[in-house]
Design a protein around this motif. Structure first.
Motif, short mmCIF file in Angstrom:
data_model
loop_
_atom_site.label_atom_id
_atom_site.label_comp_id
_atom_site.label_asym_id
_atom_site.label_seq_id
_atom_site.Cartn_x
_atom_site.Cartn_y
_atom_site.Cartn_z
N THR A 173 0.82 -1.20 0.00
CA THR A 173 0.00 0.00 0.00
C THR A 173 0.86 1.26 0.00
O THR A 173 0.63 2.19 -0.78
CB THR A 173 -0.93 0.02 1.22
N ALA A 174 1.87 1.28 0.86
CA ALA A 174 2.74 2.44 0.94
C ALA A 174 3.57 2.61 -0.33
O ALA A 174 3.78 3.73 -0.80
CB ALA A 174 3.66 2.31 2.15
N PHE A 175 4.04 1.50 -0.88
CA PHE A 175 4.83 1.56 -2.12
C PHE A 175 4.00 2.19 -3.23
O PHE A 175 4.45 3.12 -3.91
CB PHE A 175 5.27 0.15 -2.52
N LYS A 176 2.80 1.67 -3.43
CA LYS A 176 1.96 2.17 -4.53
C LYS A 176 1.56 3.63 -4.33
O LYS A 176 1.53 4.41 -5.29
CB LYS A 176 0.72 1.29 -4.69
N ALA A 177 1.27 4.00 -3.09
CA ALA A 177 0.88 5.38 -2.81
C ALA A 177 2.03 6.34 -3.13
O ALA A 177 1.84 7.39 -3.75
CB ALA A 177 0.45 5.53 -1.36
N SER A 178 3.24 5.98 -2.71
CA SER A 178 4.40 6.83 -2.92
C SER A 178 4.76 6.91 -4.41
O SER A 178 5.02 7.99 -4.95
CB SER A 178 5.59 6.31 -2.11
N TYR A 179 4.79 5.76 -5.06
CA TYR A 179 5.14 5.70 -6.49
C TYR A 179 4.10 6.46 -7.31
O TYR A 179 4.45 7.22 -8.23
CB TYR A 179 5.22 4.24 -6.92
N ALA A 180 2.83 6.28 -6.98
CA ALA A 180 1.77 6.96 -7.73
C ALA A 180 1.82 8.47 -7.52
O ALA A 180 1.59 9.25 -8.47
CB ALA A 180 0.40 6.42 -7.31
N ALA A 181 2.12 8.91 -6.30
CA ALA A 181 2.22 10.35 -6.04
C ALA A 181 3.34 10.97 -6.87
O ALA A 181 3.21 12.09 -7.38
CB ALA A 181 2.45 10.59 -4.55
N MET A 182 4.45 10.25 -7.01
CA MET A 182 5.54 10.73 -7.85
C MET A 182 5.08 10.86 -9.31
O MET A 182 5.32 11.88 -9.96
CB MET A 182 6.72 9.76 -7.77
N ILE A 183 4.41 9.83 -9.82
CA ILE A 183 3.97 9.84 -11.22
C ILE A 183 2.98 10.96 -11.47
O ILE A 183 3.10 11.71 -12.45
CB ILE A 183 3.34 8.48 -11.59
N THR A 184 1.98 11.11 -10.61
CA THR A 184 0.98 12.15 -10.83
C THR A 184 1.58 13.55 -10.68
O THR A 184 1.14 14.49 -11.34
CB THR A 184 -0.22 11.99 -9.89
N GLY A 185 2.59 13.67 -9.83
CA GLY A 185 3.28 14.94 -9.71
C GLY A 185 3.99 15.32 -11.01
O GLY A 185 3.95 16.47 -11.45
#
Length: 280
Positions: free
Chosen positions: A171-183
């Motif tokens: 959960t934490a991995f996907k949240a962090s990775y996705a936040a980077m991508i959307t940024g």
């Protein structure tokens, strides 16, 4: 006569009252059978923050992600796009792939402008949304999103996810990775993003970070999920240096057993050249 009329009038009122009472009783019975508990009577399924893939499986989307296509965008094998293709790529790297800069394998050698990374090369998963990298053209320290806003690269190849992997769950991995991508997407909407699978480790790896081949495999599944949710490309470049069992061929690894050496990075670059993204 007056008394008779009064009797009839009273009878009418009595009949009316009885009818009303019967109607009220029927209404109460119906209400008790179809009692409303705050739920909709509609039989349609309520919309939730979930997506349903083509197999019918329900996958919860990482909060804040958008632009998903409903299917995973991958890069099929192509003719060799040549060095010209590599020269127009920008790379965001953690320690597993930072050798592409430090070995001088791109145009400009070790001073290349094509690589975004930290001085040390390490870029932890948990820090991806807020981490700063060295902006290559002037050496300034900027966030990944700010680098995208300034440079607006045509194609950004993301090679991160190994550093700090043992410190996060899915959960934490996907949240962090996705936040980077959307940024990145918000900062530079026209940039095409290719996320690479993480290269693995040797089978008997005993480093202090506790990485395992299973852990790497799980992380690559999480990257696929984020790519699907955010509508960016996924490429399984990690298999270019794999031995077919989940480990990396030792000839492609540095002595620490996890970061790619110059031969391994060259092999991944060759894979990217033959799985090229056409932007025209």
């Amino acid at each position: 006569m007056t008394g008779k009329w009064t009797s009839l009038k009273n009878l009418g009122w009595a009949i009316g009252i009885v009818v009303c009472l019967v109607a009220l009783l029927v209404g109460l019975v119906i209400a008790s059978v179809n009692r409303y508990n705050g739920d909709s009577f509609s039989s349609s399924t309520a919309l939730t923050a979930e997506s349903v893939d083509s197999s019918g499986n329900v996958t919860e989307l990482t909060p804040g992600t958008s632009g998903g296509t409903g299917s995973l965008l991958t890069l099929p094998e192509t003719n060799d796009a040549g060095q010209e293709y590599i020269d127009k790529l920008t790379f965001l790297c953690d320690s597993s792939f930072i050798g592409v800069r430090d070995y001088g394998l791109l145009a400009g050698g070790t001073g290349t402008y094509q690589v975004w990374g930290t001085d040390s090369g390490s870029l932890r998963v948990a820090d991806l949304p807020t981490a700063t990298i060295v902006y290559p053209s002037d050496g300034s320290s900027v966030t990944i999103a700010d680098a995208a806003m300034i440079a607006k690269p045509e194609i950004l190849v993301v090679c991160v996810g190994q550093d700090g992997l043992n410190a996060v769950d899915g959960t934490a991995f996907k949240a962090s990775y996705a936040a980077m991508i959307t940024g990145i997407q918000s900062a530079s909407p026209d940039t095409k993003i290719i996320c690479c699978s993480i290269s693995s480790v040797i089978n008997n790896y005993t480093g202090a970070d506790g990485l395992t081949t299973i852990m790497i495999s799980d992380a690559n599944d999480w990257i696929r999920e984020v790519c699907e949710a955010t509508g960016v490309y996924f490429t399984d470049s990690g298999k270019a240096v794999g031995d077919g069992t989940g480990s990396v061929l030792t000839s492609y690894l540095s002595t620490n057993g996890k970061t790619l050496n110059s031969s391994g990075i060259t092999e991944v670059l060759s894979y990217l050249r033959t799985h090229a993204l056409t932007t025209e």
